[in-house]
Scaffold this motif. Structure first.
Motif, PDB file in Angstrom:
ATOM      1  N   UNK A   1     -21.113 -15.239  10.247  1.00 22.31           N
ATOM      2  CA  UNK A   1     -20.133 -14.737   9.292  1.00 22.31           C
ATOM      3  C   UNK A   1     -19.836 -15.853   8.291  1.00 22.31           C
ATOM      4  N   UNK A   2     -19.865 -15.502   7.013  1.00 23.63           N
ATOM      5  CA  UNK A   2     -19.588 -16.485   5.976  1.00 23.63           C
ATOM      6  C   UNK A   2     -18.193 -16.203   5.400  1.00 23.63           C
TER       7      UNK A   2
ATOM      8  N   UNK B   1     -20.240 -18.952  13.547  1.00 23.82           N
ATOM      9  CA  UNK B   1     -21.224 -18.396  14.472  1.00 23.82           C
ATOM     10  C   UNK B   1     -20.480 -17.870  15.690  1.00 23.82           C
ATOM     11  N   UNK B   2     -20.774 -16.659  16.061  1.00 28.02           N
ATOM     12  CA  UNK B   2     -20.140 -16.057  17.234  1.00 28.02           C
ATOM     13  C   UNK B   2     -21.164 -15.301  18.043  1.00 28.02           C
TER      14      UNK B   2
END
Length: 154
Positions: free
Chosen positions: A59-60, A67-68
């Protein structure tokens, strides 16, 4: 209808082969009431087969990349079966009698595969089975029981 969720695809093949099957299972939480009912009388249950996989999400947010990890569960199949015999904490001799109904050639192979699928934090609660192949009884303070289920497809 009572149900059991598992990711053991060998069991799915056994059930689909339209013959008597045997499998080992233990419950991480509370043992369902239908299991104790099955110790006395045959019980009709639904076995649900699932497969879990982990996905990495990127996700940005404001030019910072996060990071997940997310675990997804995919339900593959359901089979209605009759469980006509249940053994609580089976011994080696009981496993020897029913290994012919599993997809394994020996009790040692069956128990090794069962124990290898268990997470480390759960492993010690059924240590007696994994290390001695059921030759000893479980310690009385242990809360987890391994069940041997014998059944047929409806």
């Amino acid at each position: 209808m009572p149900y059991l969720v598992t990711s053991d695809l060998r069991l799915l093949d056994l059930i689909d082969s339209n013959r008597t099957f045997a499998f080992l299972h233990f419950f991480r939480g509370t043992t369902p009431k239908w299991v104790y009912d099955a110790l006395l009388d045959p019980v009709v249950i639904q076995i649900q087969f699932k497969k879990s996989y982990d996905a990495t999400d990127y996700i940005n947010v404001d030019d910072i990349e996060l990071v997940g990890k997310t675990q997804y569960v995919y339900h593959m199949a359901k089979r209605n079966v009759i469980i006509y015999k249940v053994y609580k904490d089976p011994t080696y001799l009981v496993l020897l009698d029913f290994v012919k109904y599993s997809s394994y050639k020996s009790v040692e192979e069956w128990v090794d595969d069962f124990c290898n699928k268990i997470a480390n934090n759960q492993y010690f609660s059924i240590f007696y089975l994994c290390k001695s192949y059921g030759k000893r009884r479980p310690h009385r303070n242990r809360k987890r029981h391994v069940f041997l289920f014998i059944g047929e497809k409806i």
